[in-house]
Design a protein around this motif. Structure first.
Motif, PDB file in Angstrom:
ATOM      1  N   ALA A   1       0.845  -1.193   0.000  1.00  0.00           N
ATOM      2  CA  ALA A   1       0.000   0.000   0.000  1.00  0.00           C
ATOM      3  C   ALA A   1       0.884   1.248   0.000  1.00  0.00           C
ATOM      4  CB  ALA A   1      -0.927  -0.008   1.205  1.00  0.00           C
TER       5      ALA A   1
ATOM      6  N   VAL B   1       0.592   5.358  -1.137  1.00  0.00           N
ATOM      7  CA  VAL B   1      -0.334   6.396  -1.572  1.00  0.00           C
ATOM      8  C   VAL B   1       0.416   7.729  -1.643  1.00  0.00           C
ATOM      9  CG1 VAL B   1      -2.482   7.599  -1.010  1.00  0.00           C
ATOM     10  CG2 VAL B   1      -2.262   5.162  -0.506  1.00  0.00           C
TER      11      VAL B   1
ATOM     12  N   ARG C   1      -3.179   9.358  -5.264  1.00  0.00           N
ATOM     13  CA  ARG C   1      -2.754   8.319  -6.203  1.00  0.00           C
ATOM     14  C   ARG C   1      -2.377   7.056  -5.440  1.00  0.00           C
ATOM     15  NH1 ARG C   1      -0.349  12.639  -8.879  1.00  0.00           N
ATOM     16  NH2 ARG C   1      -1.269  12.956 -10.909  1.00  0.00           N
ATOM     17  N   ASN C   2      -2.876   5.939  -5.923  1.00  0.00           N
ATOM     18  CA  ASN C   2      -2.504   4.646  -5.341  1.00  0.00           C
ATOM     19  C   ASN C   2      -1.355   4.076  -6.154  1.00  0.00           C
ATOM     20  OD1 ASN C   2      -2.237   2.090  -4.365  1.00  0.00           O
ATOM     21  ND2 ASN C   2      -4.384   1.524  -4.586  1.00  0.00           N
TER      22      ASN C   2
ATOM     23  N   SER D   1      -5.730  -2.479  -3.740  1.00  0.00           N
ATOM     24  CA  SER D   1      -6.709  -1.408  -3.588  1.00  0.00           C
ATOM     25  C   SER D   1      -6.676  -0.871  -2.165  1.00  0.00           C
ATOM     26  CB  SER D   1      -8.121  -1.924  -3.879  1.00  0.00           C
ATOM     27  OG  SER D   1      -8.252  -2.187  -5.255  1.00  0.00           O
ATOM     28  N   VAL D   2      -7.022   0.404  -2.036  1.00  0.00           N
ATOM     29  CA  VAL D   2      -7.151   1.036  -0.721  1.00  0.00           C
ATOM     30  C   VAL D   2      -8.470   1.807  -0.709  1.00  0.00           C
ATOM     31  CG1 VAL D   2      -4.657   1.230  -0.317  1.00  0.00           C
ATOM     32  CG2 VAL D   2      -5.871   3.103  -1.447  1.00  0.00           C
TER      33      VAL D   2
ATOM     34  N   PRO E   1      -5.172  -0.103  -7.631  1.00  0.00           N
ATOM     35  CA  PRO E   1      -3.749   0.101  -7.923  1.00  0.00           C
ATOM     36  C   PRO E   1      -3.575   0.856  -9.237  1.00  0.00           C
ATOM     37  CG  PRO E   1      -4.153  -2.178  -7.302  1.00  0.00           C
ATOM     38  CD  PRO E   1      -5.493  -1.518  -7.429  1.00  0.00           C
TER      39      PRO E   1
ATOM     40  N   GLU F   1      -6.293   6.933  -9.402  1.00  0.00           N
ATOM     41  CA  GLU F   1      -6.283   8.090  -8.529  1.00  0.00           C
ATOM     42  C   GLU F   1      -7.703   8.567  -8.290  1.00  0.00           C
ATOM     43  OE1 GLU F   1      -5.606  11.792 -11.563  1.00  0.00           O
ATOM     44  OE2 GLU F   1      -3.822  10.657 -11.014  1.00  0.00           O
TER      45      GLU F   1
ATOM     46  N   ASP G   1      -6.545  -0.952   3.942  1.00  0.00           N
ATOM     47  CA  ASP G   1      -6.062  -1.764   2.823  1.00  0.00           C
ATOM     48  C   ASP G   1      -6.956  -2.985   2.624  1.00  0.00           C
ATOM     49  OD1 ASP G   1      -5.286  -3.670   4.718  1.00  0.00           O
ATOM     50  OD2 ASP G   1      -3.168  -3.145   4.630  1.00  0.00           O
TER      51      ASP G   1
END
Length: 125
Positions: free
Chosen positions: A5, A7, A36-37, A42-43, A76, A79, A103
């Motif tokens: 994770a 960011v 932005r990841n 994924s978050v 991922p 943004e 997360d």
């Protein structure tokens, strides 16, 4: 937080002259934030905390769920961008804070929002 994770936060701020009234000590600022990841998973943005400091050093804390009424999931490589605002009694100030993220494993982590300036263009030296 898992190593997967990552960011990144980008901020742009703007003085909104049309909504401001310097005679009434009301200075309106808009800020656009891009989240932005850069990680592999994924978050989700669950909450926010802001510390807003005006030009006189007076501080206001704001916290709450999500941003602009949303708790976005950011895949991922993707943004999320939003625009919000702040009203100060002075022509200059700063904002900083953090986002509360979660997360894919359900683990909560914080993403720092670096200090950024809110300033009427004519007041920048």
């Amino acid at each position: 937080m898992s190593e997967l994770a990552r960011v990144c936060i980008q901020v742009q701020s703007l003085y909104v002259e049309s909504q401001s009234s310097p005679d009434d000590e009301r200075y309106v600022f808009a800020y656009t934030i891009t989240i932005r990841n850069l990680g592999r998973n994924s978050v989700q943005l669950r909450g926010r905390y802001w510390l807003i400091t005006n030009g006189n050093g007076r501080q206001t804390e704001v916290q709450g769920e999500g941003v602009v009424g949303e708790q976005p999931h950011i895949a991922p490589g993707n943004e999320f961008q939003y625009t919000s605002g702040a009203i100060l009694e002075t022509p200059m100030g700063t904002m900083q804070g953090h986002y509360v993220m979660i997360d894919e494993e359900g683990e909560e982590f914080f993403v720092e929002i670096p200090v950024f300036r809110l300033a009427v263009q004519t007041h920048i030296h």
